[in-house]
Enzyme design. Structure first.
Site, PDB file in Angstrom:
ATOM      1  N   LYS A   1       0.839  -1.186   0.000  1.00  0.00           N
ATOM      2  CA  LYS A   1       0.000   0.000   0.000  1.00  0.00           C
ATOM      3  C   LYS A   1       0.885   1.251   0.000  1.00  0.00           C
ATOM      4  O   LYS A   1       1.846   1.342   0.769  1.00  0.00           O
ATOM      5  CB  LYS A   1      -0.905  -0.018   1.239  1.00  0.00           C
ATOM      6  CG  LYS A   1      -2.002   1.018   1.258  1.00  0.00           C
ATOM      7  CD  LYS A   1      -2.910   0.766   2.460  1.00  0.00           C
ATOM      8  CE  LYS A   1      -4.069   1.740   2.507  1.00  0.00           C
ATOM      9  NZ  LYS A   1      -4.960   1.471   3.646  1.00  0.00           N
TER      10      LYS A   1
ATOM     11  N   GLU B   1     -19.019  -5.529  11.058  1.00  0.00           N
ATOM     12  CA  GLU B   1     -19.880  -4.717  11.928  1.00  0.00           C
ATOM     13  C   GLU B   1     -20.875  -5.560  12.715  1.00  0.00           C
ATOM     14  O   GLU B   1     -21.164  -5.244  13.882  1.00  0.00           O
ATOM     15  CB  GLU B   1     -20.634  -3.670  11.091  1.00  0.00           C
ATOM     16  CG  GLU B   1     -19.770  -2.576  10.513  1.00  0.00           C
ATOM     17  CD  GLU B   1     -19.109  -2.943   9.199  1.00  0.00           C
ATOM     18  OE1 GLU B   1     -18.374  -2.102   8.654  1.00  0.00           O
ATOM     19  OE2 GLU B   1     -19.324  -4.081   8.713  1.00  0.00           O
TER      20      GLU B   1
ATOM     21  N   ARG C   1     -25.567  -2.084   8.481  1.00  0.00           N
ATOM     22  CA  ARG C   1     -25.136  -3.464   8.294  1.00  0.00           C
ATOM     23  C   ARG C   1     -25.334  -4.288   9.562  1.00  0.00           C
ATOM     24  O   ARG C   1     -25.361  -5.510   9.515  1.00  0.00           O
ATOM     25  CB  ARG C   1     -23.658  -3.497   7.892  1.00  0.00           C
ATOM     26  CG  ARG C   1     -23.309  -2.601   6.729  1.00  0.00           C
ATOM     27  CD  ARG C   1     -21.868  -2.761   6.292  1.00  0.00           C
ATOM     28  NE  ARG C   1     -21.807  -3.657   5.147  1.00  0.00           N
ATOM     29  CZ  ARG C   1     -20.677  -4.042   4.561  1.00  0.00           C
ATOM     30  NH1 ARG C   1     -19.521  -3.637   5.022  1.00  0.00           N
ATOM     31  NH2 ARG C   1     -20.702  -4.833   3.520  1.00  0.00           N
TER      32      ARG C   1
END
Length: 624
Positions: free
Chosen positions: A264, A349, A377
């Site tokens: 990244k 979540e 969610r």
């Protein structure tokens, strides 16, 4: 944006206007093109803001995908879509990058309205595999088995349970040609946590020194156990190696996972050195140093982060949970001070909320920090695992209301309407930093059931002091013989105060109140509304099922004839743009509040005059 002119695209990049152009390049040209793309990304994203680190890490991977497959006939689904900038650049949208995340400009995520090469606006993680499963089944049923489906999934997204629900189905269909490209950079926002992260690390280490990239490995792993072929690990920054792995995967004709290892932020030193998240998402920055150029004061997130550390220092029962967002939700200082009391569960979540319920059952007070857009969610878990048991769990919803440049999938404009239906749930909406601190303490002190605190993505602004406190309401302004009541929920209170000043100059008396708690409704509010000729509520949430509609329902139930108007966000998906522009476009600014009040007062006066004329005796009408 910065004043310096943008860098021109490199000579190779200028020749790439469609994915098919990539197939014409010689292998030795690809590293040059990759460098040009990185220069272009850093230059444009430093001017507009956006997701920088993730896209710097997938340059070669994206080039390989488009050289092997034929988009849009073959469907490439990115999970999550914030790693799709390179895909946008090579699919004909390079010249629009100066409008990235600007109003009427290029979206920061894949967008079906922008290009046939974009399948979905996939900005909520862990969904791509389910899309891919449905796409490949649909193509088979429609007699299009030649169309290949590729899902590009980060290791962070793979921590979400929905990925494993999809893999359970994909692996059970051996003839289903889904190609899962695992972009393994060891991070989501922060380093990937949990057993899955350890498993991927073990796979990387287990690769023998003489293994050839692109060949299947015999090592048993989670993916092979589920019925997928496994290819890798592959150096995700080596285009020929990735191409070879992808071609081998396509030739297998069944479900297969290609494990690509990337870095990244690759190629941009400030991102590579950025320990928090490799410059995952940035605002306007200096291109060379990576230092932010815009500063508008403390954010709501930072105010929360400071206060929760203070509360945790006073109370050993305070713990925090987040879903792969320790830093973005402001919990990083808490995690540094009390590392054993902050739990990052990955992009999960649902698990986060029910795990919080377990912590509460054990006698602790969990603080669940999520973005507002993601709380949906875990609604079932909040309703049935927390609220049903009246457990003291505090939910802190960052990015509530209009988020601005993140666009339709990230606006937190449904949480008030969604959560207000939960029995026993109290929802606090602070108007300023002082109220955020107060309400956070009130919420975490509540032992009778769950609480919610919501705030937007922006600078928090100065405090707005109350003139009086009446039965839980903060009175922010009041004029003698006030005929209008403005109810400003949370951050909209500032616009209400400004509107009241303008109306006062026109001789219209106004009372401004902040209810502090959006749910349950303050029982004194209907009585206060009945004392005014017109009540206007203002909220940065959809109007349907929102604060204003619930107040209107309560007034109607009580037979209260008070005229009430609600200014709220419209019931539709809103585009990206600046927060200020979108609020103004939706009418949540002082000028629109003033116009709304004047229009309804005029309509009321006209209706009253007409009623008087209709009820007057005939001879009185004749005299008039």
């Amino acid at each position: 944006m910065t004043d310096t002119p943008p860098l021109a695209a490199g000579p190779l990049l200028r020749e790439i206007n469609a994915p098919s152009d990539l197939k014409l390049l010689a292998p030795e040209q690809l590293p040059v093109l990759a460098e040009e793309i990185r220069d272009f990304l850093v230059d444009r994203v430093s001017r507009t803001g956006g997701h920088l680190g993730p896209n710097l890490g997938v340059v070669e991977l994206t080039l390989a995908l488009h050289r092997v497959f034929d988009s849009p006939t073959d469907r490439i689904v990115f999970d999550t879509g914030h790693q799709a900038y390179v895909h946008k650049i090579v699919s004909g949208r390079r010249e629009h990058f100066d409008t990235l995340r600007r109003e009427d400009g290029l979206s920061g995520y894949p967008s079906r309205s922008e290009s046939d090469h974009d399948v979905v606006e996939n900005s909520h993680a862990s969904t791509a595999l389910s899309y891919a499963d449905g796409l490949v089944r649909g193509f088979a049923l429609r007699g299009q088995p030649h169309r290949r489906v590729i899902a590009v999934v980060g290791d962070g997204a793979l921590s979400g349970g929905m990925c494993w629900e999809a893999l359970n189905n994909i692996g059970a269909a051996p003839g289903q040609p889904v190609i899962v490209v695992l972009n393994d950079n060891g991070r989501s926002y922060a380093p990937t946590t949990g057993a899955l992260g350890r498993h991927l690390t073990a796979l990387r280490k287990a690769a023998s020194a003489d293994a050839v990239d692109g060949e299947s490995q015999d090592t048993a792993n989670l993916f092979t156990a589920l019925g997928l072929a496994y290819i890798g690990p592959v150096d995700g920054h080596d285009v020929p190696a990735v191409e070879a792995a992808l071609r081998r995967a396509a030739a297998l004709g069944g479900p297969v996972l290609v494990h690509c290892v990337t870095r990244k932020g690759r190629g941009y030193l400030p991102a590579e050195r950025h320990e928090a998240d490799c410059m995952h998402a940035v605002g306007v920055i200096d291109r060379v140093s990576g230092i932010a150029l815009q500063s508008s004061g403390p954010s709501w997130t930072s105010v929360f982060g400071e206060e929760i550390v203070r509360i945790a220092a006073e109370r050993a029962d305070i713990v925090a949970i987040t879903a792969a967002m320790v830093h973005p939700t402001g919990l990083h200082d808490f995690a540094r001070a009390y590392p054993d009391r902050v739990f990052d569960v990955g992009i999960a979540e649902q698990h986060a909320v029910t795990s919080a319920a377990g912590l509460a059952l054990a006698g602790l007070h969990p603080v669940v920090a999520l973005y507002s857009t993601f709380v949906g969610r875990a609604f079932d878990q909040l309703l049935m695992d927390v609220a049903l048991h009246r457990l003291p769990v505090t939910f802190v919803l960052d990015r509530a209301g209009i988020t601005g440049p993140d666009g339709s999938s990230h606006h937190g404009m449904w949480d008030l309407a969604l959560l207000a239906v939960v029995p026993g749930l109290a929802i606090a909406v602070p108007r300023d930093p002082a109220r955020l601190r107060e309400l956070l303490r009130d919420a975490t002190a509540n032992k009778s059931g769950p609480t919610v605190l919501r705030f937007p993505k922006s600078a928090a602004g100065p405090d707005i002091s109350a003139l009086d406190h009446v039965d839980g309401l903060d009175v922010l302004g009041i004029t003698h013989d006030a005929e209008v009541l403005l109810v400003g929920l949370g951050p909209t209170a500032r616009a209400c105060v400004d509107a009241a000043a303008v109306l006062g100059e026109q001789g219209i008396g106004v009372t401004v109140v902040d209810p502090r708690w959006a749910a349950p409704l303050n029982p004194w509010l209907p009585e206060l509304a009945s004392a005014h000729r017109l009540t206007v509520t203002v909220e940065d949430n959809i109007g349907t099922g929102g604060f204003g509609s619930r107040l209107a329902h309560q007034l109607a139930q009580g037979g209260n004839p008070t005229r009430l108007r609600t200014i709220a966000l419209p019931h539709r998906f809103l585009p990206h743009g600046t927060r200020a522009d979108l609020l103004r476009n939706c009418g949540l600014d002082a000028a629109t509040i003033v116009r709304t009040v004047l229009r309804h007062l005029d309509a009321d006066s006209t209706a009253t005059a007409a009623s008087r004329r209709r009820s007057a005796p005939p001879h009185a009408a004749a005299q008039n």
